[in-house]
Design an enzyme around this catalytic site. Structure first.
Site, PDB file in Angstrom:
ATOM      1  N   ASN A  93       4.560  -4.282  -2.153  1.00 50.76           N
ATOM      2  CA  ASN A  93       5.336  -4.798  -3.280  1.00 50.76           C
ATOM      3  C   ASN A  93       6.477  -3.861  -3.676  1.00 50.76           C
ATOM      4  OD1 ASN A  93       5.408  -4.519  -6.546  1.00 50.76           O
ATOM      5  ND2 ASN A  93       5.511  -6.643  -5.860  1.00 50.76           N
ATOM      6  N   SER A 119       5.452  -4.995 -17.345  1.00 44.45           N
ATOM      7  CA  SER A 119       4.114  -5.442 -17.763  1.00 44.45           C
ATOM      8  C   SER A 119       4.030  -5.468 -19.285  1.00 44.45           C
ATOM      9  CB  SER A 119       3.040  -4.494 -17.228  1.00 44.45           C
ATOM     10  OG  SER A 119       2.700  -4.808 -15.903  1.00 44.45           O
ATOM     11  N   LYS A 160      -3.356   0.786 -20.580  1.00 42.09           N
ATOM     12  CA  LYS A 160      -2.546  -0.071 -19.702  1.00 42.09           C
ATOM     13  C   LYS A 160      -2.394   0.621 -18.374  1.00 42.09           C
ATOM     14  CE  LYS A 160       0.034  -3.568 -18.700  1.00 42.09           C
ATOM     15  NZ  LYS A 160      -0.919  -3.777 -17.551  1.00 42.09           N
ATOM     16  N   GLN A 162      -0.460   7.947 -15.730  1.00 43.23           N
ATOM     17  CA  GLN A 162      -0.078   6.725 -16.452  1.00 43.23           C
ATOM     18  C   GLN A 162       0.162   6.998 -17.939  1.00 43.23           C
ATOM     19  OE1 GLN A 162      -0.475   3.798 -14.202  1.00 43.23           O
ATOM     20  NE2 GLN A 162       1.004   2.861 -15.572  1.00 43.23           N
ATOM     21  N   THR A 191       8.965  -2.848 -10.197  1.00 42.50           N
ATOM     22  CA  THR A 191       8.787  -1.444  -9.810  1.00 42.50           C
ATOM     23  C   THR A 191       9.872  -1.039  -8.813  1.00 42.50           C
ATOM     24  OG1 THR A 191       6.418  -1.798 -10.117  1.00 42.50           O
ATOM     25  CG2 THR A 191       7.093   0.259  -9.074  1.00 42.50           C
ATOM     26  N   GLY A 241      -1.713  -4.926 -11.337  1.00 46.93           N
ATOM     27  CA  GLY A 241      -1.873  -4.657  -9.909  1.00 46.93           C
ATOM     28  C   GLY A 241      -1.529  -3.225  -9.531  1.00 46.93           C
ATOM     29  N   ASP A 242      -1.875  -2.873  -8.324  1.00 52.84           N
ATOM     30  CA  ASP A 242      -1.497  -1.614  -7.676  1.00 52.84           C
ATOM     31  C   ASP A 242      -1.757  -1.862  -6.190  1.00 52.84           C
ATOM     32  OD1 ASP A 242      -0.877   1.407  -8.550  1.00 52.84           O
ATOM     33  OD2 ASP A 242      -2.248   1.524  -6.864  1.00 52.84           O
ATOM     34  N   LYS A 273      -6.433   3.398 -15.733  1.00 49.96           N
ATOM     35  CA  LYS A 273      -6.332   2.982 -14.327  1.00 49.96           C
ATOM     36  C   LYS A 273      -7.716   2.616 -13.836  1.00 49.96           C
ATOM     37  CE  LYS A 273      -3.298   2.665 -10.982  1.00 49.96           C
ATOM     38  NZ  LYS A 273      -1.834   2.506 -11.045  1.00 49.96           N
ATOM     39  N   LYS A 282       3.730   8.267 -18.081  1.00 51.63           N
ATOM     40  CA  LYS A 282       4.646   7.210 -17.632  1.00 51.63           C
ATOM     41  C   LYS A 282       4.815   6.153 -18.720  1.00 51.63           C
ATOM     42  CE  LYS A 282       3.522   5.451 -13.657  1.00 51.63           C
ATOM     43  NZ  LYS A 282       3.077   4.602 -12.516  1.00 51.63           N
TER      44      LYS A 282
HETATM   45  P1  NDP Z   1       0.861  -2.646  -1.793  1.00 47.84           P
HETATM   46  O1  NDP Z   1      -0.593  -2.788  -1.577  1.00 47.84           O
HETATM   47  O2  NDP Z   1       1.696  -3.844  -2.014  1.00 47.84           O
HETATM   48  O3  NDP Z   1       1.524  -1.834  -0.584  1.00 47.84           O
HETATM   49  C1  NDP Z   1       1.075  -0.564  -0.249  1.00 47.84           C
HETATM   50  C2  NDP Z   1       1.864  -0.059   0.930  1.00 47.84           C
HETATM   51  O4  NDP Z   1       1.555   1.323   1.117  1.00 47.84           O
HETATM   52  C3  NDP Z   1       1.503  -0.750   2.236  1.00 47.84           C
HETATM   53  O5  NDP Z   1       2.606  -0.742   3.099  1.00 47.84           O
HETATM   54  C4  NDP Z   1       0.373   0.137   2.753  1.00 47.84           C
HETATM   55  O6  NDP Z   1       0.187   0.073   4.138  1.00 47.84           O
HETATM   56  C5  NDP Z   1       0.885   1.500   2.362  1.00 47.84           C
HETATM   57  N1  NDP Z   1      -0.261   2.392   2.181  1.00 47.84           N
HETATM   58  C6  NDP Z   1      -1.265   2.248   1.287  1.00 47.84           C
HETATM   59  N2  NDP Z   1      -2.168   3.220   1.425  1.00 47.84           N
HETATM   60  C7  NDP Z   1      -1.727   3.988   2.420  1.00 47.84           C
HETATM   61  C8  NDP Z   1      -2.225   5.148   3.033  1.00 47.84           C
HETATM   62  N3  NDP Z   1      -3.389   5.724   2.645  1.00 47.84           N
HETATM   63  N4  NDP Z   1      -1.486   5.709   4.029  1.00 47.84           N
HETATM   64  C9  NDP Z   1      -0.318   5.136   4.421  1.00 47.84           C
HETATM   65  N5  NDP Z   1       0.198   4.014   3.886  1.00 47.84           N
HETATM   66  C10 NDP Z   1      -0.493   3.460   2.903  1.00 47.84           C
HETATM   67  O7  NDP Z   1       0.994  -1.612  -3.020  1.00 47.84           O
HETATM   68  P2  NDP Z   1       2.243  -1.358  -3.981  1.00 47.84           P
HETATM   69  O8  NDP Z   1       3.519  -1.544  -3.248  1.00 47.84           O
HETATM   70  O9  NDP Z   1       2.001  -2.099  -5.235  1.00 47.84           O
HETATM   71  O10 NDP Z   1       2.033   0.187  -4.318  1.00 47.84           O
HETATM   72  C11 NDP Z   1       2.671   1.237  -3.579  1.00 47.84           C
HETATM   73  C12 NDP Z   1       2.690   2.504  -4.412  1.00 47.84           C
HETATM   74  O11 NDP Z   1       3.441   2.272  -5.600  1.00 47.84           O
HETATM   75  C13 NDP Z   1       1.322   2.999  -4.878  1.00 47.84           C
HETATM   76  O12 NDP Z   1       1.323   4.404  -4.883  1.00 47.84           O
HETATM   77  C14 NDP Z   1       1.235   2.489  -6.309  1.00 47.84           C
HETATM   78  O13 NDP Z   1       0.384   3.305  -7.090  1.00 47.84           O
HETATM   79  C15 NDP Z   1       2.680   2.637  -6.736  1.00 47.84           C
HETATM   80  N6  NDP Z   1       3.078   1.815  -7.873  1.00 47.84           N
HETATM   81  C16 NDP Z   1       2.933   0.454  -7.852  1.00 47.84           C
HETATM   82  C17 NDP Z   1       3.350  -0.301  -8.928  1.00 47.84           C
HETATM   83  C18 NDP Z   1       3.291  -1.792  -8.912  1.00 47.84           C
HETATM   84  O14 NDP Z   1       3.793  -2.389  -9.860  1.00 47.84           O
HETATM   85  N7  NDP Z   1       2.728  -2.430  -7.905  1.00 47.84           N
HETATM   86  C19 NDP Z   1       3.897   0.335 -10.130  1.00 47.84           C
HETATM   87  C20 NDP Z   1       4.089   1.752 -10.022  1.00 47.84           C
HETATM   88  C21 NDP Z   1       3.669   2.447  -8.932  1.00 47.84           C
HETATM   89  P3  NDP Z   1      -1.151  -0.624   4.738  1.00 47.84           P
HETATM   90  O15 NDP Z   1      -0.905  -2.096   4.610  1.00 47.84           O
HETATM   91  O16 NDP Z   1      -1.254  -0.140   6.132  1.00 47.84           O
HETATM   92  O17 NDP Z   1      -2.299  -0.165   3.869  1.00 47.84           O
HETATM   93  O1  2IT Z   2       1.177   2.654 -11.326  1.00 47.48           O
HETATM   94  C1  2IT Z   2       1.583   1.747 -12.091  1.00 47.48           C
HETATM   95  O2  2IT Z   2       2.357   1.979 -13.016  1.00 47.48           O
HETATM   96  C2  2IT Z   2       1.155   0.375 -11.820  1.00 47.48           C
HETATM   97  N1  2IT Z   2       0.440   0.139 -10.849  1.00 47.48           N
HETATM   98  C3  2IT Z   2       1.572  -0.745 -12.723  1.00 47.48           C
HETATM   99  C4  2IT Z   2       0.698  -0.788 -13.934  1.00 47.48           C
HETATM  100  C5  2IT Z   2       0.901  -1.975 -14.853  1.00 47.48           C
HETATM  101  O3  2IT Z   2       0.127  -2.056 -15.804  1.00 47.48           O
HETATM  102  O4  2IT Z   2       1.810  -2.781 -14.652  1.00 47.48           O
END
Ligand code: NDP
Ligand code: 2IT
Length: 443
Positions: free
Chosen positions: A239, A375, A89, A110, A208, A164-165, A125, A113
């Site tokens: 997100n 999830s 997952k 992961q 998240t 997603g991520d 992943k 976690k």
């Molecule tokens: P999104 O794609 O929705 O948003 C990502 C954000 O981070 C954007 O503002 C983006 O800016 C910025 N970003 C991405 N890459 C970079 C970079 N190299 N340098 C600077 N800024 C950057 O992703 P999420 O919000 O889903 O994910 C954010 C973080 O949270 C990640 O590390 C992800 O692994 C983690 N995460 C997400 C989960 C989820 O459920 N979605 C669960 C657990 C962890 P820009 O638009 O300029 O790229």
């Molecule tokens: O980093 C993470 O935990 C995620 N991007 C969410 C993974 C999931 O299966 O919901």
């Protein structure tokens, strides 16, 4: 050399050019030594040697045609890291920086976690170096369909359940799920983060970010305080960042920054989240546009968001976004707590600086586990063919985050490292996986 140091050194040697994976192992493995000292049977059974080697790594070609009729080729990845406690997952990341090293670090994190959530999910992943930015909906759909044309044979509701991520949200999950269904004829819970009309769970979008703030609420409570009146610096505007900001505001805190990879906005009166949602969720625009909505806000191109004075910091963008210089600013400005929304937001050196200065610090694998936890509840609802209410799911999320906090802080305390949530989360997550691997035999 200790068992953990030995495995770390060997694995680094065996996986050259995987800096992010090395970093994740270097952060995790040494903290497990006190627990392994109590369980010599795990060394004998080679638990760590097995844990650091993915069960399976899949890499594949993803060809797709853009709006000009040109053929493009990207690389797809899935690392199915560990299935000791449940089906693989974990999310899919679409970003030009994606490499095997990044997917392996994320998959390795992961495992721990997912164990911490208390739910039956293994670690995996995947993703691609495809960049969704600036692409039309049709181009994104073409890419997602081609990705699934190869990937569908490796996943399944009881086998591997992606989500997603970065760069993968409801739009991408929808296209991928649709193509999976077309190819297999199966209507199963093979993805999470689905839309609400076709099997998605309430609260998954928020999970998240909300979970991160519930974690911080527990941390602040342990220090005798709460969010009321606190100034909160958040990085990112995707997100995780958006729904973390929403919950902070609900709990009486004031979010004063958000960012993207080009720069950050500072709004002394508190971020207007409707404006951010409009820019990011509707227009897929840049955070610099925020100043068109709020004339008093300032935009800093390329600036360091951690230099803005705050009480609480929540990094929610990407790995290694909080380095030593950022940590020094936070410490100097009197920040009391940091929790990682992004995975491995903080370098090892910066983490140590924060911890040594008494800044209460929670690592991503504990603090951002709310997303994957919901999830797993989406998977439960799909299996039951039922959907729970928003309050029901949100209530479960609160309980899960509280339990993760309690289990991580207790584990830290039990091994003489009070308040070290990094070590505590690693040990608490490892216990269940190690026992499950041990009991299932070595081949
Ligand atoms: P999104 O794609 O929705 O948003 C990502 C954000 O981070 C954007 O503002 C983006 O800016 C910025 N970003 C991405 N890459 C970079 C970079 N190299 N340098 C600077 N800024 C950057 O992703 P999420 O919000 O889903 O994910 C954010 C973080 O949270 C990640 O590390 C992800 O692994 C983690 N995460 C997400 C989960 C989820 O459920 N979605 C669960 C657990 C962890 P820009 O638009 O300029 O790229
Ligand atoms: O980093 C993470 O935990 C995620 N991007 C969410 C993974 C999931 O299966 O919901």
């Amino acid at each position: 050399m200790s068992y953990t140091q030995n495995v770390l050194a060997k694995t680094i040697k065996n996986s050259p050019n995987e800096a992010e994976f090395h970093q994740a192992m270097t952060e995790i493995l040494p903290t497990l030594q006190p627990y392994l000292d109590e369980h010599p049977e795990y060394e004998k059974a080679g638990i760590l040697e097995r844990l650091v080697e993915p069960e399976r790594q899949i890499m594949f070609r993803v060809p797709w045609v853009d709006d000009n009729g040109n053929v493009n080729v990207n690389r797809g990845y899935r690392v199915q890291f560990n299935s000791a406690i449940g089906p693989y997952k974990g999310g899919l990341r679409f970003h030009p920086s994606v490499s095997l090293s990044i997917i392996k670090f994320l998959g390795f994190e992961q495992i721990f976690k997912n164990s911490l959530t208390g739910l039956p999910i293994g670690g995996g992943k995947g993703g691609s170096n495809f960049d969704p930015k600036g692409k039309s909906d049709r181009e994104v759909m073409a890419f997602c369909q081609s990705f699934i044309n190869e990937f569908y044979r490796h996943i399944g509701a009881d086998q591997d359940v992606p989500a997603g991520d970065i760069g993968v949200g409801a739009r991408e999950i929808g296209y991928m799920y649709g193509q999976y269904k077309r190819l297999t004829g199966q209507y199963t819970g093979v993805f999470t983060g689905k839309g609400l009309t076709y099997g998605g769970s309430l609260v998954r979008t928020q999970a998240t970010g909300y979970g991160l703030v519930y974690m911080m609420e527990n941390m602040l409570a342990a220090k005798g305080t709460d969010f009321k009146g606190k100034k909160v610096v958040i990085s990112g505007s995707g997100n995780v960042a958006i729904y973390a900001a929403e919950k902070v505001m609900e709990l009486g805190g004031k979010v004063i920054t958000m960012s993207d990879s080009n720069g950050y906005v500072y709004d002394v009166e508190g971020i207007d989240l409707n404006a951010v949602k409009q820019i990011k969720e509707v227009k897929r625009g840049r955070i610099s546009e925020y100043t068109e909505y709020r004339k008093n806000a300032e935009y800093f191109a390329g600036g360091l968001v951690w230099s803005v004075p705050c009480d609480v910091a929540l990094p929610c963008a990407t790995q290694n976004e909080l380095l030593e210089d950022g940590a020094k600013h936070l410490i100097k400005n009197g920040c009391i707590a940091v929790a990682e929304g992004s995975n491995m937001s903080t370098s090892i050196e910066a983490t140590h600086l924060l911890q040594e200065s008494g800044v209460y610090f929670a690592p991503g694998k504990a603090a951002n586990a709310g997303g994957v936890a919901i999830s797993a509840l989406e998977m439960s609802q799909n299996s039951l063919r039922l959907s729970w209410t928003f309050d029901e799911v949100d209530g479960r999320l609160r309980t899960i985050m509280r339990d993760i906090y309690i289990n991580s802080s207790k584990a830290a305390e039990n091994y003489g490292m009070k308040d070290n949530l990094v070590a505590g989360a690693n040990i608490a997550g490892f216990k269940k996986v190690a026992e499950a691997m041990y009991m299932q035999g070595s081949v």
